[in-house]
Enzyme design. Structure first.
Site, mmCIF file in Angstrom:
data_model
loop_
_atom_site.group_PDB
_atom_site.id
_atom_site.type_symbol
_atom_site.label_atom_id
_atom_site.label_comp_id
_atom_site.label_asym_id
_atom_site.label_seq_id
_atom_site.Cartn_x
_atom_site.Cartn_y
_atom_site.Cartn_z
ATOM 1 N N GLU A 194 31.655 48.587 38.996
ATOM 2 C CA GLU A 194 31.349 49.826 38.276
ATOM 3 C C GLU A 194 29.861 50.136 38.256
ATOM 4 O OE1 GLU A 194 33.769 47.835 37.432
ATOM 5 O OE2 GLU A 194 35.498 49.179 37.316
ATOM 6 N N HIS A 238 41.184 47.937 26.763
ATOM 7 C CA HIS A 238 41.568 49.078 27.599
ATOM 8 C C HIS A 238 41.919 50.337 26.821
ATOM 9 C CE1 HIS A 238 42.081 45.977 30.698
ATOM 10 N NE2 HIS A 238 42.264 46.910 31.593
HETATM 11 C C1 LIG Z 1 35.792 46.042 35.482
HETATM 12 C C2 LIG Z 1 37.170 46.464 35.818
HETATM 13 N N1 LIG Z 1 37.349 47.400 36.752
HETATM 14 C C3 LIG Z 1 38.585 47.807 37.098
HETATM 15 C C4 LIG Z 1 39.688 47.269 36.500
HETATM 16 C C5 LIG Z 1 41.084 47.707 36.908
HETATM 17 N N2 LIG Z 1 41.751 46.642 37.680
HETATM 18 C C6 LIG Z 1 42.572 45.775 37.088
HETATM 19 S S1 LIG Z 1 43.121 44.616 38.151
HETATM 20 C C7 LIG Z 1 42.273 45.273 39.436
HETATM 21 C C8 LIG Z 1 42.349 44.622 40.784
HETATM 22 C C9 LIG Z 1 41.863 43.204 40.767
HETATM 23 O O1 LIG Z 1 42.051 42.589 41.997
HETATM 24 P P1 LIG Z 1 41.867 41.041 42.208
HETATM 25 O O2 LIG Z 1 40.620 40.594 41.533
HETATM 26 O O3 LIG Z 1 41.987 40.759 43.644
HETATM 27 O O4 LIG Z 1 43.056 40.352 41.399
HETATM 28 P P2 LIG Z 1 44.624 40.486 41.638
HETATM 29 O O5 LIG Z 1 45.086 41.620 40.777
HETATM 30 O O6 LIG Z 1 44.846 40.702 43.083
HETATM 31 O O7 LIG Z 1 45.194 39.215 41.138
HETATM 32 C C10 LIG Z 1 41.573 46.404 39.023
HETATM 33 C C11 LIG Z 1 40.754 47.242 39.895
HETATM 34 C C12 LIG Z 1 39.454 46.314 35.485
HETATM 35 N N3 LIG Z 1 40.461 45.774 34.813
HETATM 36 N N4 LIG Z 1 38.205 45.931 35.182
#
Ligand SMILES: Cc1ncc(C[n+]2csc(CCOP(=O)(O)OP(=O)(O)O)c2C)c(N)n1
Ligand SMILES: Cc1ncc(C[n+]2csc(CCOP(=O)(O)OP(=O)(O)O)c2C)c(N)n1
Ligand SMILES: [Mg+2]
Ligand SMILES: [Mg+2]
Lengths: 338, 328, 328, 338
Positions: B60, B129
């Site tokens: 972000e 959230h």
């Molecule tokens: C700072 C932040 N940005 C965006 C999100 C929204 N978000 C939740 S999970 C996710 C993807 C995360 O991917 P990864 O770290 O690969 O974990 P996975 O879900 O694949 O286990 C996003 C963008 C968030 N929770 N926090």
């Protein structure tokens, strides 16, 4: 890398007596005198806030900036006087900014940490360590998006490499570079310390150039005290970045001769001997000696440059001193547009 | 006029502005290939290509900061925060950079960046959230902060944001995305910032709010009219910075009573500024202290029943209205 | 009692608590080898060693976040932010983590972390380095937010913070570091949170503030007494969250007039909450609207003359007091 | 690395018929059935908020957690059900949490993204991507500071590697590791995607294990579908981290079979074929087959485990269903102490 450096150094030495080396020396001397003057004026109370001077690091700015083209742009942190002056900002207006005068380069609103001179490609001057790296990366994208071959240069300190926005910017630059959308050169001014914290104490991996490989960004180290070396790398890298829109990182190994800021008097984190030892590698002396050896630069020529610098600084001080404070209603201007 | 959802109004504004000006681009997490968590950007990657619809890493600060840099160089980036909660990670880039660069550069650069995304509680997303951010951003000079309550305002204000020269925090109510309303078709329809408006006339009590709470206030006003014969005048602020309270002052001069409604925690929330300013400006007109209706002062709990207790409801607005009429 | 500077009071509190409890440690940028930008931690590295006096990289999110993790495991870390401006980089770790973990874990962990550092304007540090953060943090449940105005309070409240079980945002006024005052010698002297107090009695106008602005208000009160025969009652809030306004209510019940003084920007600033709450609670006692004296609503400019114009001065407090007395 | 892996795999196979492998299989089956149930209950509206299941990734949790000691602690993100269950949390209380009930493991206040069970060493359950890495690093420091040999395990996704706090945490862990003050294992659950963004599209350098070398943290990749391999690495690494107080990073290459979250229905970022292909490497099937081949595990044994898991999940659902909502005054509890 060593080989490349030798080659480019050779190429540089071919051009060593080209007139712009004299110009670079002139600039470095001017910056040195300018910075010394700011330290004095700070003690006299003419300059407020924080003051971070560039003494000892001049070659890192001049070696790169002298190789840029008109239209290229630059971002840096708060240790920013040299960059402004070398990009062509008027010393009087820079000094006026430090004095908080209306004729200052940022109208007296930014001060030492926030020099700005968009006309000369200088996009600031930022006070939050590492905060400007993301801006510079976005600016590089914009230049490419607009179809130009302008490039962005982004300076930051060794200490800035440990903060989150550094990481986010680097990864984005790496990614955008894959699409040719990141014409940016990151320049680590590795002066050995973040304030009083040495590189070994703030970076788990002390090979700073190696750190940026984590972003698929090529990098190399250069002797930041030797403007020939810096300029050699700069020319090669600038060409490549301009052509490909890919990022590059240069770790310039340098040293700051003064304290971190004007308030850093005691310097308990380093010894006097250490400082003295590094002063033997003064970038101005190195350049001057080289020019004397190879191109017949005379002591008289240097004396003339010194005098000219002293005069220019005196003129800048006079201009700053005599300029008026900002009008009261400047307070409310430039908050938002209109 | 066409009937549009709040979501589509936002989408249309972006598409029209991207068609109009090649300098407009959009960036965010999963807005391209994934087509947007709320599908606001669905199809846009295909239409505009990856240079103008940029999927970013989860970064972000990187998103906000690079957008600021683009804006300084003349582009008009729109940053979609997946939800505004994540923008806290970018707080320094927004509050210490976007908001201040024009000023500390002595006016040498414009910073036309729009940071937009959904916010608010309601679907059990719990503490990290479910927040809203009006006072968080509204406090900082150099920003413009808006929170539209209708599809028309969402569209018109987003266009104003994109065409402007300053950083805009564009706070969308996730709970309103599906709400429909009439939206002007004119491609140059814009809604200026800093103009509040009266959305319902009434002579008894002035109710001041914005975004989803404005809709909630309207419903409360309708019930009060029907059930209690109380006529509320409802003011929709629309913009939090710059804050235009003139319509509220005028209204209070007529009603002599005022309730301010805000979703988030009471202490140091947006309603405090609104109530304090109204009191400062029309003190002599007030027959009762300005009442604030706000969410409970706790991190948002997950359990449905607790979440319902934590967020403002119509009944609370109705009771506050009755209280300022001394009709409890 | 001993005479101590505000700076030394903070320092003493840390040293005494570190001597008392091995779980207390301090971390921050340049607090060890460099001995602290404001020399508050000078000598502590030597005294306690590098495991308890941790020089960190420039990584505010890292500092705040690791401290939260330490606190969850039973340590009592104190994080020194070089200035609170830099803590914005750590906003997510503070607002979305420190403040909420107890809640979303259902109370399974304590989070006894203290985040402290100087803030405020006055020495031409310009826009990114001159802010104050009471409303910024005060808005978030789960935090405790304090801003002491005297050496004794600084010491006593810091001890309370260190001994507590919750995250505390400890806002120090850089401009007060050199100020001296009497501080109790008792090693167990603490000052509780959430207790405001009357620091000057007077029957004409209640002036409410905290930190440096409380000192400014006191000076203004003295001048008003001397020059204008107006007696102000000055209330020092000390804690912003939890906010104790009882002494202010009581005072206003006596004076019927109130001025609130705050250093930072007016919109959505701390004074809004204070003014709104006072009005809500003792509306019928007020003979004039509560006035707010605040800094100008602009990023802090560098130039000395502009900075002076941007920050509140005694004269402004005096004028506000006269205004609420209709004596302009 | 390849060599090390072979060796440790061999060591593991020696121990392959030890009773805990059956226990691991039992756990993995339970987690799978539990997750499937949560997906159903989400669709039925019994579970609210976001729901991120672990289906397909089970071996990454079980291979490591099964090698931990009592007293070791764990942090992870929002995809956290498996970690809680494998650390020993009661399935009924976990399910009750997802149902938002007062008997939930976080009293119904956290929900799916914020499971917590400090008694079993589970320190959450966080919703901000990458935000918990700093916490875990600090926790590791605390364990060492307190003179214990407990260690911290910190899980996160591939996508989390691009956010600032990841970087700050890693560098601090690297630095503290130099002093033996960072007994922490970072585990990258590299499931190929951050939501809908593939690793190549979010990471400039796609060799994720290599990225952490920038922090002087040793790392290696492991096949995250093969619990033998994960467990093998885990045993070696845990020993080393526990002994030296130095950090280590394991990139577990895995795949999520379900959508990112319950709302990720269309999955436009990957093809059905891709998913099907990966399902051929189901970690549960891999383990089961190995145990059948080498240790004479019978279909009947598996059937019994399946039945037991089904029963346990049914019991958990019943417990969750029948538990009361939190009392209204819970709203105001746990905001601050007392
Ligand atoms: C700072 C932040 N940005 C965006 C999100 C929204 N978000 C939740 S999970 C996710 C993807 C995360 O991917 P990864 O770290 O690969 O974990 P996975 O879900 O694949 O286990 C996003 C963008 C968030 N929770 N926090
Ligand atoms: C986010 C943030 N944290 C702390 C500071 C205070 N600070 C200013 S300069 C500095 C040291 C920076 O060191 P380095 O990046 O190496 O640059 P140098 O000063 O050596 O040129 C620090 C800690 C700051 N300005 N911003
Ligand atoms: Mg440095
Ligand atoms: Mg992933």
């Amino acid at each position: 890398m060593a080989k490349q450096e030798t080659e480019s150094a050779a190429a540089v030495i071919d051009a060593v007596c080209a007139p712009d080396w004299t110009e670079i020396l002139r600039q470095m001397i001017l910056v040195r005198r300018f910075e010394e003057a700011t330290e004095r004026e700070f003690r006299r109370g003419k300059i407020g806030g924080y003051l971070h001077v560039y003494i000892g690091q001049e070659a890192v700015a001049s070696g790169i900036i002298s190789a840029l083209r008109k239209g290229d742009i630059l971002f840096t942190g708060y240790r920013d006087h040299a960059h402004a002056l070398m990009l062509g900002s008027d010393p009087g207006r820079v000094m006026a900014e430090l004095f908080g005068k209306s004729t200052g380069i940022s109208k007296g609103k930014g001060g030492s940490m926030h020099l700005f001179d968009v006309e000369h490609g200088f996009y600031g001057g930022y006070g939050i360590v590492g905060g400007h790296l993301t801006l510079a990366t976005g600016a590089a994208y914009a230049l490419r998006y607009q179809g130009t071959d302008r490039i962005t240069v982004c300076y930051f300190g060794d200490g800035a490499m440990n903060i989150g926005p550094f990481h986010e910017a680097m990864n984005m630059a790496g990614l955008w570079g894959h699409e040719g959308m990141a014409p940016i050169i990151f320049i680590i001014e590795n002066n050995g310390y973040a304030m009083g914290t040495s590189v070994e104490r703030h970076s788990a991996l002390t090979d700073l150039a190696a750190r940026v490989r984590a972003y698929d960004i090529p990098s190399e180290k250069v002797d930041g005290q030797d403007v020939f070396a810096v300029r050699g790398v700069a020319e090669r890298v600038i060409r490549q970045v301009r052509e490909n829109g890919t990022p590059y990182c240069i770790e310039a190994v340098t040293y700051r001769f003064s304290g971190h800021g004007a308030a850093d008097i005691l310097q308990p984190y380093r010894s006097k001997e250490e400082v003295e030892q590094h002063k033997h590698r003064d970038p101005i002396v190195i350049l001057r000696n080289r020019l004397s050896e190879l191109c017949g630069l005379k002591d008289d020529d240097v004396k003339r440059m010194e005098d000219a610098a002293a005069e220019e600084v005196a003129r800048a001080l006079k201009f700053a001193e005599e300029s008026p404070q900002p009008e009261a209603d400047e307070l409310y201007r430039d908050v938002v547009a209109e | 006029m066409s009937e549009k959802s709040y979501r589509d109004a936002i989408r249309d504004a972006m598409i029209e502005e991207m068609d109009r000006d090649a300098n407009v681009l959009i960036m965010g997490e999963d807005i391209g290939v994934y087509e947007g968590t709320f599908r606001i950007t669905a199809g846009m990657l295909k239409k505009y290509g990856p240079k103008r619809v940029i999927d970013t890493p989860i970064a972000e600060a990187g998103m906000a900061g690079t957008a600021v840099g683009m804006a300084m160089l003349g582009l008009r980036p729109i940053v979609e925060m997946m939800t505004m909660n994540f923008a806290i990670v970018a707080a320094d880039q927004i509050l210490n950079h976007a908001a201040k660069i024009r000023y500390f550069s002595g006016g040498q650069v414009d910073v036309p960046v729009v940071i937009r995304g959904p916010q608010g509680a309601g679907v059990q997303l719990s503490a990290q959230h479910s927040q809203t951010f009006e006072s968080f951003y509204g406090h900082f000079p150099g920003l413009k902060v808006v929170a539209p309550a209708t599809p028309a305002d969402a569209k018109g204000m987003l266009k104003t944001a994109i065409r402007g020269r300053d950083p805009v925090i564009f706070l969308e109510s996730a709970a309103l995305y599906g709400m429909k309303g009439e939206v002007p078709d004119d491609a140059d329809f814009t809604v200026p910032f800093g103009e509040s408006r009266v959305v319902r006339e009434g002579g008894d009590v002035t109710v001041v709010s914005y975004s989803r709470m404005m809709q909630l206030s309207l419903s409360a006003a309708q019930r009060l009219s029907k059930d209690e014969n109380i006529e509320c005048e409802v003011v929709d602020l629309r913009t939090l910075r710059p804050l235009d309270l003139e319509p509220a002052y005028t209204s209070v001069t007529k009603t002599h009573r005022c309730v301010v409604v805000q979703e988030q925690w009471k202490p140091f929330g947006a309603a405090a500024e609104i109530a304090a300013s109204i009191t400062e400006n029309v003190f002599d007109e007030l027959d009762a202290p300005v009442e604030r209706v706000t969410g409970e002062d706790v991190p948002m709990p997950y359990a449905r029943n607790l979440e319902l207790l934590a967020t403002p409801h119509e009944e609370q607005v109705m009771n506050a209205v009755k209280r300022v009429m001394y009709r409890e």
